[in-house]
Structure formats: C-alpha cells, structure tokens
Design a protein around this motif. Structure first.
Motif, PDB file in Angstrom:
ATOM      1  N   THR A   1       0.833  -1.196   0.000  1.00 37.37           N
ATOM      2  CA  THR A   1       0.000   0.000   0.000  1.00 37.37           C
ATOM      3  C   THR A   1       0.869   1.248   0.000  1.00 37.37           C
ATOM      4  O   THR A   1       1.785   1.364   0.810  1.00 37.37           O
ATOM      5  N   ASP A   2       0.593   2.175  -0.907  1.00 37.31           N
ATOM      6  CA  ASP A   2       1.267   3.478  -0.901  1.00 37.31           C
ATOM      7  C   ASP A   2       0.506   4.412   0.028  1.00 37.31           C
ATOM      8  O   ASP A   2      -0.726   4.506  -0.034  1.00 37.31           O
ATOM      9  N   ALA A   3       1.243   5.107   0.882  1.00 42.16           N
ATOM     10  CA  ALA A   3       0.614   5.985   1.868  1.00 42.16           C
ATOM     11  C   ALA A   3       1.271   7.350   1.862  1.00 42.16           C
ATOM     12  O   ALA A   3       2.437   7.489   1.495  1.00 42.16           O
ATOM     13  N   CYS A   4       0.498   8.346   2.289  1.00 39.70           N
ATOM     14  CA  CYS A   4       0.987   9.718   2.355  1.00 39.70           C
ATOM     15  C   CYS A   4       0.441  10.354   3.625  1.00 39.70           C
ATOM     16  O   CYS A   4      -0.748  10.247   3.918  1.00 39.70           O
ATOM     17  N   MET A   5       1.317  11.007   4.396  1.00 45.57           N
ATOM     18  CA  MET A   5       0.877  11.663   5.624  1.00 45.57           C
ATOM     19  C   MET A   5       0.461  13.108   5.313  1.00 45.57           C
ATOM     20  O   MET A   5       1.183  13.840   4.645  1.00 45.57           O
ATOM     21  N   ILE A   6      -0.712  13.485   5.806  1.00 42.58           N
ATOM     22  CA  ILE A   6      -1.283  14.813   5.566  1.00 42.58           C
ATOM     23  C   ILE A   6      -1.316  15.557   6.898  1.00 42.58           C
ATOM     24  O   ILE A   6      -2.149  15.261   7.759  1.00 42.58           O
ATOM     25  N   ALA A   7      -0.401  16.485   7.095  1.00 45.03           N
ATOM     26  CA  ALA A   7      -0.258  17.106   8.416  1.00 45.03           C
ATOM     27  C   ALA A   7      -0.424  18.625   8.388  1.00 45.03           C
ATOM     28  O   ALA A   7      -0.114  19.294   9.372  1.00 45.03           O
TER      29      ALA A   7
ATOM     30  N   PHE B   1      -7.562   7.537   8.741  1.00 47.62           N
ATOM     31  CA  PHE B   1      -7.185   7.042   7.416  1.00 47.62           C
ATOM     32  C   PHE B   1      -8.264   7.410   6.402  1.00 47.62           C
ATOM     33  O   PHE B   1      -9.454   7.336   6.698  1.00 47.62           O
ATOM     34  N   ARG B   2      -7.822   7.808   5.236  1.00 52.79           N
ATOM     35  CA  ARG B   2      -8.694   7.962   4.083  1.00 52.79           C
ATOM     36  C   ARG B   2      -7.964   7.394   2.868  1.00 52.79           C
ATOM     37  O   ARG B   2      -6.755   7.168   2.908  1.00 52.79           O
ATOM     38  N   GLU B   3      -8.718   7.175   1.790  1.00 55.85           N
ATOM     39  CA  GLU B   3      -8.117   6.703   0.545  1.00 55.85           C
ATOM     40  C   GLU B   3      -8.602   7.578  -0.595  1.00 55.85           C
ATOM     41  O   GLU B   3      -9.805   7.856  -0.708  1.00 55.85           O
ATOM     42  N   ALA B   4      -7.673   8.043  -1.425  1.00 56.95           N
ATOM     43  CA  ALA B   4      -8.037   8.882  -2.554  1.00 56.95           C
ATOM     44  C   ALA B   4      -8.800   8.055  -3.586  1.00 56.95           C
ATOM     45  O   ALA B   4      -8.306   7.047  -4.079  1.00 56.95           O
TER      46      ALA B   4
ATOM     47  N   THR C   1      -4.153   5.903  -3.174  1.00 56.65           N
ATOM     48  CA  THR C   1      -3.184   6.183  -2.115  1.00 56.65           C
ATOM     49  C   THR C   1      -3.894   6.279  -0.761  1.00 56.65           C
ATOM     50  O   THR C   1      -4.937   6.921  -0.641  1.00 56.65           O
ATOM     51  N   THR C   2      -3.344   5.627   0.248  1.00 54.68           N
ATOM     52  CA  THR C   2      -3.865   5.753   1.611  1.00 54.68           C
ATOM     53  C   THR C   2      -3.337   7.046   2.223  1.00 54.68           C
ATOM     54  O   THR C   2      -2.130   7.312   2.207  1.00 54.68           O
ATOM     55  N   LEU C   3      -4.231   7.858   2.750  1.00 56.63           N
ATOM     56  CA  LEU C   3      -3.854   9.108   3.398  1.00 56.63           C
ATOM     57  C   LEU C   3      -3.925   8.925   4.911  1.00 56.63           C
ATOM     58  O   LEU C   3      -4.917   8.426   5.433  1.00 56.63           O
ATOM     59  N   VAL C   4      -2.872   9.336   5.603  1.00 58.82           N
ATOM     60  CA  VAL C   4      -2.815   9.268   7.060  1.00 58.82           C
ATOM     61  C   VAL C   4      -2.910  10.690   7.587  1.00 58.82           C
ATOM     62  O   VAL C   4      -2.084  11.540   7.252  1.00 58.82           O
TER      63      VAL C   4
END
Length: 396
Positions: free
Chosen positions: A4-10, A278-281, A296-299
């Motif tokens: 899984t590809d993930a990206c942190m949104i801060a 968690f969200r997913e685009a 992409t999974t968003l954290v």
C-alpha cells in the motif's frame, strides 16, 4: 508498506480539504474496511455511500442535544457509584476505572442494559482491540489465519453478535409504546419499518459498543493525568463546579462549566485517543502542490498536528486557557473527533459524558499523580497508556 502506498497529511488546510471541502474524493479505504468487515462492516463506521447516508440520517436523533440531556442523570449516577467505591488516600488505576465507568454508561444510556451482568461485552471489546492492535505484527495478518489472537477474536465476536441479536429480539417483543427512545429502540423500529436490515442493526450496535467506550475512557484518563499534575488547575475547576452545580451536576449545568470544557479540550489536544485517521483517494488529487494518485492511503495524524509549533505556542505544555476565545489558528489544527460529514456522531455524547463524570469526581476528590508523569504510550487502535496511570485520592 504491505503493498500500500501511503501519504501523511499534516497541514490543517489539507486536512480540511480531505475531511470537509472535497470529502467526496476520499473514502474510508480498503485497508480499514477489510480489517473491520467482520465486526462492523454494515455499520456507520465502515459503510459508505447511500448506505452510510441512510444510516446516519436514521441514527442521528439518538444524538440530538435534547435526547442527550436525558442521558446525563445516568452518566452522573454511574460516576457517583464510582466515587462511592473510593476512599481517602486510595491509589487508583485511572484507565481501568474510567474504562469500566464508560462501558457502564454506554450500556445504560444507549442500550438500556447493565453490561456488568454479562462479561461478553468487555471480553469482546478486548479481543477486538487486541486483534487490531497496530503496534503488533498480527494486526496485519489475514483473519483467516488460525492464530491464537484470530481464534479468540472470532470466538468473542460471535458471542457478542449473539448477545446483540438477543437484546434486539427482546426489545422487539416489547410493546412499541413502552420501549423508550434509546438507540437500540430506534434501530429496532427501523428494522421493523424495513429501513434497516438485521445485519445493519447488529453491526451498528457492535460499532457503538466498541467505539463508544474506549475513546471516552482514554479522554477521561488523559484529562485526569494532566489535572493530577496541576493542583492549581484542579482548584480552579473545583471552584467552578462548586459555583455552578448544586451538589449534583445536571444537563443544565454543563454549558456553564467552561473551564472544565477547556481542560478536556487541552487534554485531547495533547493526548488524542484517536491519534490518526485514514482515508483513501478515490481519484487523482493535488494537495498542497503534491500530486496524490488514486488508491493512495492518506494518514491524517492528530498527534502531529495537535503538537505542531506552527499552530500551538509551547505545544508540549498543558494550558487549557488556549481554548478560551479565538486564537486565530486554522480550524483543522485541532480535530480530535474528525471533521466534515463523517465527523464522530458520538462527539456530543462523549463530551457531555466527560464533563459529567469529571465534575462528579472533582466535587468529591482532589488527585495527585503517583505514577510516571510522562507515561509510555502505545500506538494501538487508539492511543493507549503503556502502563498504569495511578492517582492518589484526597477527599475534599
């Protein structure tokens, strides 16, 4: 990770876009829905689209402010029963005590049962939390693998679902005029009207039992952790409780307990029980100038955003007064209950419960921390203390 590809949104502006402004472009995601499908796949927390919107509309009346006010006497009585078991000089494990208290409140107010009479609720909750403890490698293993954790999870979940089915069946046998208007009665009525399936009722009951007690217990635990280290703050709150409440907190008192609310807000900032979302685009999007491919999974990490010095002065310090008025920070620099259309439906319930319980405790006792002031924390399904958080009780 694990394919899984993930990206942190801060950044608060990006968090707001994901949760609110452009929420339709982001879903719960396959990682979350796959793991929780057995336990609550047809419930509010996991479902999506028209199914989620239909359920949210139907369940919402159980959480209207007027309805929530009817729960306050049970919340206060449960907290008072906790206090009756305490004695001057006792040392209390806060998290254990608050977990038992919130579980009891949930059973009484939303389901009309005494969960202390049936250990399956707490046992199943513990099994579910252990199964999805993301600090342990087994949380990433498929449910079908016959590990000891998976077998216990499946066994306890089956018993909990049977318990819920039995509760619903008993309620259906009652005269509709005498059922009351708690969440269980509302859901049973929707099943009878054909607006909900039996599976949806069961999974929503499990959702509220599972999600409705531990997060609130942790919020109470961390608020007491902070207050136990600041006797001056305790004294201020006790003076407020004395001035507002006439020996017993009521629903009408809660809006006037402003300093207590700020203390809770600050504890949830420092120690958010739900420390990341968690969200997913669903489609290709651009956030803060970065291209995020579909899938992409968003954290979204509350822990990081709530302690970011860009938005919070002296972020490691417990300062409830920072919530007194408009500080000019972005709205989504603080999101302990999420945001947008899928914000936690139980937010008002949890806040009222925390204020009611804390006001009841502060009316009788002062607290001194006797365990580690900087406890280890476990990034599990929720942000959990790694060991006991203990306070010594001093009767007022």
């Amino acid at each position: 990770m694990f394919g899984t590809d993930a990206c942190m949104i801060a950044h608060p502006d990006a968090v707001q876009r994901v949760l609110l402004d452009d929420h339709e472009a982001f879903g719960k995601g396959e990682v979350l829905t796959r793991n929780l499908a057995d336990a609550m796949g047809e419930g509010l927390f996991v479902s999506g689209g028209d199914q989620w919107e239909n359920q949210r509309t139907q369940v919402q009346p159980a959480f209207y402010r007027k309805q929530l006010h009817t729960y306050v006497p049970e919340m206060q009585s449960t907290a008072a029963e906790t206090v009756e078991q305490w004695r001057d000089g006792m040392v209390v494990d806060v998290n254990d005590t608050m977990t038992a208290t919130t579980m009891d409140v949930l059973g009484r107010t939303l389901f009309g049962v005494d969960v202390r009479e049936n250990p399956i609720v707490s046992e199943a909750s513990d099994a579910i939390l252990t199964r999805f403890d993301t600090s342990r490698f087994w949380s990433f293993l498929p449910d079908r693998l016959p590990t000891p954790t998976n077998r216990r999870y499946r066994r306890k979940l089956d018993k909990l679902q049977q318990f819920v089915d039995d509760l619903a069946r008993q309620r259906r046998q009652q005269d509709p005029e005498n059922r009351g208007d708690d969440l269980l009665s509302l859901l049973v009525g929707f099943v009878e009207a054909g607006d909900l399936t039996v599976d949806e009722l069961r999974d929503n009951m499990v959702t509220f039992l599972f999600a409705g007690h531990e997060t609130t217990a942790l919020g109470l635990t961390y608020t007491l952790l902070c207050l136990a280290q600041h006797p001056d703050r305790q004294a201020d709150l006790q003076a407020e409780v004395d001035a507002v409440c006439d020996g017993r907190v009521t629903a009408g008192d809660l809006p006037e307990l402003e300093r207590l609310e700020h203390a809770i807000d600050e504890a949830l900032r420092l120690y958010p029980p739900v420390y990341m979302f968690f969200r997913e685009a669903k489609r290709d999007v651009t956030l803060q100038g970065y291209d995020i491919p579909a899938g992409t999974t968003l954290v979204l990490p509350q822990w990081a955003v709530h302690r970011d010095p860009a938005w919070w002065d002296d972020p490691e310090t417990f300062r409830p007064e920072r919530f007194d008025g408009d500080a000019g920070r972005p709205e989504y620099a603080y999101f302990p209950f999420g945001g947008g259309p899928r914000h936690c439906i139980g937010m008002r319930f949890a806040r009222m419960e925390m204020k009611t319980v804390l006001a009841t405790l502060l009316d009788e006792y002062s607290f001194e921390l006797v365990s580690d002031p900087d406890p280890d924390l476990i990034a599990s399904t929720n942000l959990k203390p790694g060991g006991p958080i203990e306070i010594a009780l001093d009767v007022r």
